[in-house]
Design a protein around this motif. Sequence first.
Motif, PDB file in Angstrom:
ATOM      1  N   GLY A  20       2.025  18.156   5.036  1.00 40.80           N
ATOM      2  CA  GLY A  20       1.008  17.442   5.813  1.00 40.80           C
ATOM      3  C   GLY A  20      -0.213  17.108   4.994  1.00 40.80           C
ATOM      4  O   GLY A  20      -0.771  16.013   5.104  1.00 40.80           O
ATOM      5  N   LEU A  21      -0.621  18.026   4.159  1.00 39.01           N
ATOM      6  CA  LEU A  21      -1.810  17.775   3.347  1.00 39.01           C
ATOM      7  C   LEU A  21      -1.559  16.753   2.250  1.00 39.01           C
ATOM      8  O   LEU A  21      -2.383  15.872   2.012  1.00 39.01           O
ATOM      9  CB  LEU A  21      -2.301  19.081   2.711  1.00 39.01           C
ATOM     10  N   TRP A  22      -0.440  16.849   1.588  1.00 41.90           N
ATOM     11  CA  TRP A  22      -0.196  16.026   0.403  1.00 41.90           C
ATOM     12  C   TRP A  22       0.434  14.672   0.697  1.00 41.90           C
ATOM     13  O   TRP A  22       0.281  13.732  -0.083  1.00 41.90           O
ATOM     14  CB  TRP A  22       0.672  16.780  -0.598  1.00 41.90           C
ATOM     15  N   ALA A  27      -1.283   9.204   3.971  1.00 42.21           N
ATOM     16  CA  ALA A  27      -0.642   8.058   4.615  1.00 42.21           C
ATOM     17  C   ALA A  27      -1.396   7.673   5.884  1.00 42.21           C
ATOM     18  O   ALA A  27      -1.594   6.487   6.165  1.00 42.21           O
ATOM     19  CB  ALA A  27       0.809   8.391   4.934  1.00 42.21           C
ATOM     20  N   PHE A  28      -1.840   8.655   6.642  1.00 41.63           N
ATOM     21  CA  PHE A  28      -2.613   8.389   7.857  1.00 41.63           C
ATOM     22  C   PHE A  28      -3.945   7.729   7.523  1.00 41.63           C
ATOM     23  O   PHE A  28      -4.357   6.770   8.186  1.00 41.63           O
ATOM     24  CB  PHE A  28      -2.843   9.691   8.636  1.00 41.63           C
ATOM     25  N   VAL A  29      -4.622   8.209   6.492  1.00 46.53           N
ATOM     26  CA  VAL A  29      -5.894   7.613   6.076  1.00 46.53           C
ATOM     27  C   VAL A  29      -5.685   6.170   5.625  1.00 46.53           C
ATOM     28  O   VAL A  29      -6.456   5.281   5.985  1.00 46.53           O
ATOM     29  CB  VAL A  29      -6.551   8.467   4.968  1.00 46.53           C
ATOM     30  N   ALA A  30      -4.625   5.911   4.878  1.00 43.50           N
ATOM     31  CA  ALA A  30      -4.328   4.546   4.438  1.00 43.50           C
ATOM     32  C   ALA A  30      -4.052   3.646   5.639  1.00 43.50           C
ATOM     33  O   ALA A  30      -4.493   2.489   5.672  1.00 43.50           O
ATOM     34  CB  ALA A  30      -3.139   4.551   3.486  1.00 43.50           C
ATOM     35  N   LEU A  31      -3.345   4.154   6.631  1.00 47.34           N
ATOM     36  CA  LEU A  31      -3.061   3.370   7.830  1.00 47.34           C
ATOM     37  C   LEU A  31      -4.336   3.047   8.593  1.00 47.34           C
ATOM     38  O   LEU A  31      -4.526   1.912   9.055  1.00 47.34           O
ATOM     39  CB  LEU A  31      -2.086   4.132   8.730  1.00 47.34           C
ATOM     40  N   VAL A  32      -5.234   4.005   8.727  1.00 45.49           N
ATOM     41  CA  VAL A  32      -6.499   3.778   9.428  1.00 45.49           C
ATOM     42  C   VAL A  32      -7.340   2.741   8.687  1.00 45.49           C
ATOM     43  O   VAL A  32      -7.899   1.831   9.301  1.00 45.49           O
ATOM     44  CB  VAL A  32      -7.272   5.102   9.601  1.00 45.49           C
TER      45      VAL A  32
END
Length: 64
Positions: A20-22, A27-32
């Motif tokens: 989840g961390l790596w 990926a979530f930050v890039a999507l946002v």
Amino acid sequence: MVPLQIPGLPELLVIVFMFGLWLALPAFVALVVYQFMDGRNADEERIAALEAEIEDLRNELPDE
């Protein structure tokens, strides 16, 4: 000789947490960030369309 040990639940939880961390968090930050930037572009297109419509309406007004 030491036998190969199978990881237990605590070790598997650590592996999932590290995943989840790596992987998932970046990926979530890039999507946002992508969604935010795409939303800004959509606003600019919408504003340009509205300005063009206002210009058309002004051209339809009778001259004074």
